[in-house]
Design a protein around this motif. Sequence first.
Motif, PDB file in Angstrom:
ATOM      1  N   ASN A 417     -60.667 -31.255 -11.269  1.00  0.00           N
ATOM      2  CA  ASN A 417     -59.500 -31.738 -11.996  1.00  0.00           C
ATOM      3  C   ASN A 417     -58.886 -30.603 -12.793  1.00  0.00           C
ATOM      4  N   SER A 418     -57.569 -30.551 -12.800  1.00  0.00           N
ATOM      5  CA  SER A 418     -56.905 -29.536 -13.609  1.00  0.00           C
ATOM      6  C   SER A 418     -56.857 -29.978 -15.067  1.00  0.00           C
ATOM      7  N   THR A 419     -56.366 -29.105 -15.911  1.00  0.00           N
ATOM      8  CA  THR A 419     -56.046 -29.488 -17.277  1.00  0.00           C
ATOM      9  C   THR A 419     -55.007 -30.601 -17.246  1.00  0.00           C
ATOM     10  N   SER A 420     -55.097 -31.566 -18.149  1.00  0.00           N
ATOM     11  CA  SER A 420     -54.096 -32.627 -18.206  1.00  0.00           C
ATOM     12  C   SER A 420     -52.967 -32.208 -19.147  1.00  0.00           C
ATOM     13  N   PHE A 421     -51.765 -32.637 -18.822  1.00  0.00           N
ATOM     14  CA  PHE A 421     -50.576 -32.294 -19.593  1.00  0.00           C
ATOM     15  C   PHE A 421     -49.920 -33.591 -20.068  1.00  0.00           C
ATOM     16  N   LYS A 422     -49.593 -33.623 -21.374  1.00  0.00           N
ATOM     17  CA  LYS A 422     -48.827 -34.752 -21.873  1.00  0.00           C
ATOM     18  C   LYS A 422     -47.366 -34.347 -21.873  1.00  0.00           C
ATOM     19  N   LEU A 423     -46.578 -35.044 -21.055  1.00  0.00           N
ATOM     20  CA  LEU A 423     -45.183 -34.697 -20.878  1.00  0.00           C
ATOM     21  C   LEU A 423     -44.309 -35.867 -21.268  1.00  0.00           C
ATOM     22  N   GLY A 424     -43.185 -35.569 -21.902  1.00  0.00           N
ATOM     23  CA  GLY A 424     -42.249 -36.636 -22.243  1.00  0.00           C
ATOM     24  C   GLY A 424     -41.108 -36.129 -23.080  1.00  0.00           C
ATOM     25  N   ARG A 425     -40.016 -36.844 -23.063  1.00  0.00           N
ATOM     26  CA  ARG A 425     -38.849 -36.587 -23.901  1.00  0.00           C
ATOM     27  C   ARG A 425     -38.343 -37.930 -24.430  1.00  0.00           C
ATOM     28  N   LYS A 426     -37.447 -37.846 -25.397  1.00  0.00           N
ATOM     29  CA  LYS A 426     -36.844 -39.063 -25.909  1.00  0.00           C
ATOM     30  C   LYS A 426     -35.750 -39.523 -24.965  1.00  0.00           C
ATOM     31  N   GLY A 443       1.559 -41.732 -16.605  1.00  0.00           N
ATOM     32  CA  GLY A 443       2.070 -41.091 -17.813  1.00  0.00           C
ATOM     33  C   GLY A 443       1.624 -41.754 -19.091  1.00  0.00           C
ATOM     34  N   THR A 444       1.012 -42.933 -18.979  1.00  0.00           N
ATOM     35  CA  THR A 444       0.531 -43.647 -20.164  1.00  0.00           C
ATOM     36  C   THR A 444      -0.711 -42.947 -20.715  1.00  0.00           C
ATOM     37  N   THR A 445      -0.885 -42.964 -22.046  1.00  0.00           N
ATOM     38  CA  THR A 445      -2.076 -42.400 -22.679  1.00  0.00           C
ATOM     39  C   THR A 445      -3.220 -43.397 -22.592  1.00  0.00           C
ATOM     40  N   ILE A 446      -4.345 -42.921 -22.113  1.00  0.00           N
ATOM     41  CA  ILE A 446      -5.552 -43.746 -22.043  1.00  0.00           C
ATOM     42  C   ILE A 446      -6.659 -43.061 -22.816  1.00  0.00           C
ATOM     43  N   THR A 447      -7.652 -43.843 -23.265  1.00  0.00           N
ATOM     44  CA  THR A 447      -8.725 -43.318 -24.111  1.00  0.00           C
ATOM     45  C   THR A 447     -10.077 -43.568 -23.468  1.00  0.00           C
ATOM     46  N   ALA A 448     -10.861 -42.488 -23.332  1.00  0.00           N
ATOM     47  CA  ALA A 448     -12.259 -42.591 -22.900  1.00  0.00           C
ATOM     48  C   ALA A 448     -13.114 -42.612 -24.160  1.00  0.00           C
ATOM     49  N   LYS A 449     -13.953 -43.622 -24.283  1.00  0.00           N
ATOM     50  CA  LYS A 449     -14.715 -43.776 -25.522  1.00  0.00           C
ATOM     51  C   LYS A 449     -16.078 -44.391 -25.239  1.00  0.00           C
ATOM     52  N   GLY A 450     -16.913 -44.402 -26.267  1.00  0.00           N
ATOM     53  CA  GLY A 450     -18.242 -44.997 -26.163  1.00  0.00           C
ATOM     54  C   GLY A 450     -19.108 -44.525 -27.297  1.00  0.00           C
ATOM     55  N   SER A 451     -20.417 -44.706 -27.157  1.00  0.00           N
ATOM     56  CA  SER A 451     -21.360 -44.227 -28.166  1.00  0.00           C
ATOM     57  C   SER A 451     -22.638 -43.765 -27.478  1.00  0.00           C
ATOM     58  N   LEU A 452     -23.357 -42.885 -28.169  1.00  0.00           N
ATOM     59  CA  LEU A 452     -24.603 -42.322 -27.637  1.00  0.00           C
ATOM     60  C   LEU A 452     -25.720 -42.649 -28.618  1.00  0.00           C
ATOM     61  N   ILE A 453     -26.803 -43.229 -28.113  1.00  0.00           N
ATOM     62  CA  ILE A 453     -27.961 -43.523 -28.949  1.00  0.00           C
ATOM     63  C   ILE A 453     -29.182 -42.834 -28.377  1.00  0.00           C
ATOM     64  N   GLN A 454     -30.193 -42.692 -29.251  1.00  0.00           N
ATOM     65  CA  GLN A 454     -31.437 -42.048 -28.843  1.00  0.00           C
ATOM     66  C   GLN A 454     -32.629 -42.919 -29.224  1.00  0.00           C
ATOM     67  N   GLU A 455     -33.703 -42.765 -28.416  1.00  0.00           N
ATOM     68  CA  GLU A 455     -34.921 -43.528 -28.688  1.00  0.00           C
ATOM     69  C   GLU A 455     -35.587 -42.964 -29.933  1.00  0.00           C
ATOM     70  N   SER A 456     -36.053 -43.884 -30.814  1.00  0.00           N
ATOM     71  CA  SER A 456     -36.727 -43.466 -32.044  1.00  0.00           C
ATOM     72  C   SER A 456     -37.882 -44.409 -32.293  1.00  0.00           C
ATOM     73  N   GLY A 457     -39.070 -44.005 -31.823  1.00  0.00           N
ATOM     74  CA  GLY A 457     -40.225 -44.878 -31.932  1.00  0.00           C
ATOM     75  C   GLY A 457     -40.037 -46.089 -31.036  1.00  0.00           C
ATOM     76  N   THR A 458     -40.064 -47.272 -31.653  1.00  0.00           N
ATOM     77  CA  THR A 458     -39.885 -48.504 -30.880  1.00  0.00           C
ATOM     78  C   THR A 458     -38.455 -49.028 -30.983  1.00  0.00           C
ATOM     79  N   SER A 459     -37.547 -48.249 -31.604  1.00  0.00           N
ATOM     80  CA  SER A 459     -36.160 -48.697 -31.766  1.00  0.00           C
ATOM     81  C   SER A 459     -35.219 -47.589 -31.315  1.00  0.00           C
ATOM     82  N   TRP A 460     -33.905 -47.826 -31.531  1.00  0.00           N
ATOM     83  CA  TRP A 460     -32.884 -46.877 -31.135  1.00  0.00           C
ATOM     84  C   TRP A 460     -31.998 -46.580 -32.341  1.00  0.00           C
TER      85      TRP A 460
END
Length: 531
Positions: A417-426, A443-460
């Motif tokens: 068995n090789s060394t074990s590696f703990k791998l992960g990202r949020k 020619g009409t103005t349109i808007t691209a929008k949204g939101s970005l969240i990240q994992e934080s423990g057991t919540s976001w």
Amino acid sequence: MRKITAAVATALAVSASTLVAAPAAQAADVNLKVQTWSWERDGAIHAAYETHDYGVHPKDVTIRVREKGSDKVLTTLDLNDTDECASAYDCWGWSFVTDPVTLPEMGVYTMDVVVREGLPDERVDRDNGEFNYGLYPQLTATTERPWISYDNHRFDVSGTLVATDPNTREVKPFVGASVHYRGPISGNQGEYPVDEAGRFRVPVAFSEYSNDTLLDFSFGSAHKTLQLPFRQQELKLKLDTPVSAVTAPYGSDVPVRGKVARVADDGTEKPLAGANVTVGLQAAAPTRDDGTFAGLLAVMRAGTVDVAVDHSRWFKNPPPHSLRVSSAPKTNTFSPLTASVDKYRKVTFTGKLGVTEGSYPAGTTAKISIQHSTDGRSWSSVGSFTARYGTTFTQSPSKKGTAGSYWRLRHSAAALNSTSFKLGRKATQLLNDDVTPEGVRKGTTITAKGSLIQESGTSWKSFAGQTVRIYFKASTSGATWQQLGTAKTLDNGTFSKKFTAQQDGTWQMRYVDTVKTHYADYGREDFVDVR
């Protein structure tokens, strides 16, 4: 009585045949359990008859001889001595003959069996058998092949069939007759017609399991048998690598390569394709067209391993080639070895399989398993690959990375068995991503929008200060995704970017400029109709 003995009846039946009945005019057309054939005796030809039908008494039977393919009846014959069996039951299995038959010319005719001819319940079995009108048949059969071998197991036998014309006493080809052939392989038999010159040709075939090499040809009282000797060819096995001794790590697979050749009938060596070669208990791939093969020697213990060609009766197999094997347990190692997971959740191992001591032949390999665990104790395989000793490998399983789990490599054959590696990202997620308004004029103005969240423990929570890329793909054929701009996320994780609507197409937001601790994310594809 003209009853034929059982032994003679059996011999006569060789030339008998039962064909599909053709329609009969003004009579019931049937298939009776009887058979008819022609029988030569004392320089004359008779029609012979045998019944296996309890419902037909021979005294009620007449035989019509017709030209083949015609309704023209040449003669009608009665059976002799039919009063010697009292009932149809008593006559079962008996054979009877007619008086000698005279026909216009030598040839092959057909016979109908007629029951109660001329009466209201008349029945006719058309084309019940063939009438061979020819005396003293003479049969020849020859082949240019002197033996049966791997080079000579499919060929033709040619022959001739002649007979004496009963009317002119002239010997001539028996045109239209069929010679019966029976060969050594089950089902290898049949009838072969004679041409205008009295010749026939029979394709014959032998397999390596043909213990009997007799070829039997017959027509009536004429028989011809050919027996060809079965000749085995010598095989030669040559190993290119390894030659005699093998030293390799325990659990490794050492390449074994070589060639199998045969000594052909003409004395020359020729490569043998499709031969099965075994290396110890493992089968190598069948030999290629050039006779070469490649296999693997599994190094599981010290000792002797044989490389051998599987037995075939076509050949005299060569003795096995013995290899002396030496192995050292617990010398395998993964060094160096690294593991990583990228922003797209792809796990990658990079390393090299080697030994702590000893050596190995060039090309030595081992089967390596990629294993995963959620707790670092219970492991399951999620992929495998073949590693070559001393050569750097880069491998990735199909399983994607998670927020945090354990990964390792295992050389199962060597219990390493090789060394074990703990791998992960949020994890990250694009939410409420949208392009508005939809269904707009050019020619009409349109808007691209949204939101970005990240994992934080057991919540976001919101993910501020990140770059979100905005892509567009036009609805035209062949269009590809194009980046039109970027937007920065605010403290609450939201973002927006204004554009001028130019044409129909699909929009998508992507978070790909990640920090090393986070995974990327793609938003939904949003179609906007531009009028």
